[in-house]
Design an enzyme around this catalytic site. Structure first.
Site, mmCIF file in Angstrom:
data_model
loop_
_atom_site.group_PDB
_atom_site.id
_atom_site.type_symbol
_atom_site.label_atom_id
_atom_site.label_comp_id
_atom_site.label_asym_id
_atom_site.label_seq_id
_atom_site.Cartn_x
_atom_site.Cartn_y
_atom_site.Cartn_z
ATOM 1 N N ARG A 263 0.829 -1.214 0.000
ATOM 2 C CA ARG A 263 0.000 0.000 0.000
ATOM 3 C C ARG A 263 0.862 1.261 0.000
ATOM 4 O O ARG A 263 0.552 2.230 -0.700
ATOM 5 C CB ARG A 263 -0.946 0.005 1.197
ATOM 6 C CG ARG A 263 -2.009 -1.087 1.115
ATOM 7 C CD ARG A 263 -2.819 -1.186 2.390
ATOM 8 N NE ARG A 263 -1.940 -1.494 3.506
ATOM 9 C CZ ARG A 263 -2.188 -1.190 4.779
ATOM 10 N NH1 ARG A 263 -3.293 -0.549 5.106
ATOM 11 N NH2 ARG A 263 -1.344 -1.518 5.727
ATOM 12 N N ASN B 33 -6.017 -2.880 2.633
ATOM 13 C CA ASN B 33 -5.963 -4.327 2.744
ATOM 14 C C ASN B 33 -7.385 -4.857 2.879
ATOM 15 O O ASN B 33 -8.208 -4.257 3.570
ATOM 16 C CB ASN B 33 -5.166 -4.757 3.984
ATOM 17 C CG ASN B 33 -3.675 -4.576 3.814
ATOM 18 O OD1 ASN B 33 -3.161 -4.506 2.708
ATOM 19 N ND2 ASN B 33 -2.965 -4.497 4.926
#
Length: 156
Positions: A81, A99
């Protein structure tokens, strides 16, 4: 053709698309055999016919695009990320990623079509250094008039 060669070819193609007509005109005067510049022919001018006020230099006629995605593989616990945010900002894109409970990373990116396409390639083939991407799934893709986010953020 191996992965590195394909990636290099793809990057060169993207750079060519993002170079302005004036820069392409100047580069066309470069002579690789002599390593110098040739004189442009008399009366030659850079072509600015494809430029119009308010259009972006890089991108195709579609303008802007939105891409919703899900990335499968080893993409959690490997700073995926963080690197996604960095790449999106580098490309001038906005949106988000997070996530998922099933071990994937999901998100949306918005911006110029060429930049969104470059991000799609990055998500499906590059990722963070420690990630192992199995597949990239496009959940939604659409042409948009304007972005709905101000920046790129990481959610949970």
């Amino acid at each position: 053709m191996n992965f590195l060669s394909r990636s290099l070819l793809w990057c060169v193609s993207l750079v060519i698309l993002c170079v302005s007509p004036a820069e392409r005109w100047a580069a066309s005067a470069f002579n690789p055999s002599t390593g110098g510049l040739d004189s442009p022919s008399v009366g030659s001018q850079p072509s600015f016919s494809r430029l119009a006020e308010g259009t972006q230099e890089c991108g195709d006629p579609e303008g802007m695009k939105k891409l919703a995605f899900e990335v499968y593989g080893k993409v959690q616990g490997v700073y995926f990320r963080k690197y996604t945010k960095r790449e999106a900002e580098r490309l001038g894109l906005v949106g988000w990623c997070e996530n998922s409970k099933k071990g994937t990373v999901v998100g949306e990116v918005e911006g110029q079509t060429a930049a969104v396409n470059a991000m799609r390639h990055w998500l499906g083939h590059v990722g963070s250094p420690s990630s192992r991407i199995q597949k990239l799934e496009t959940l939604k893709e659409e042409v948009i008039d304007q972005t709905s986010f101000k920046s790129f953020s990481i959610r949970r």
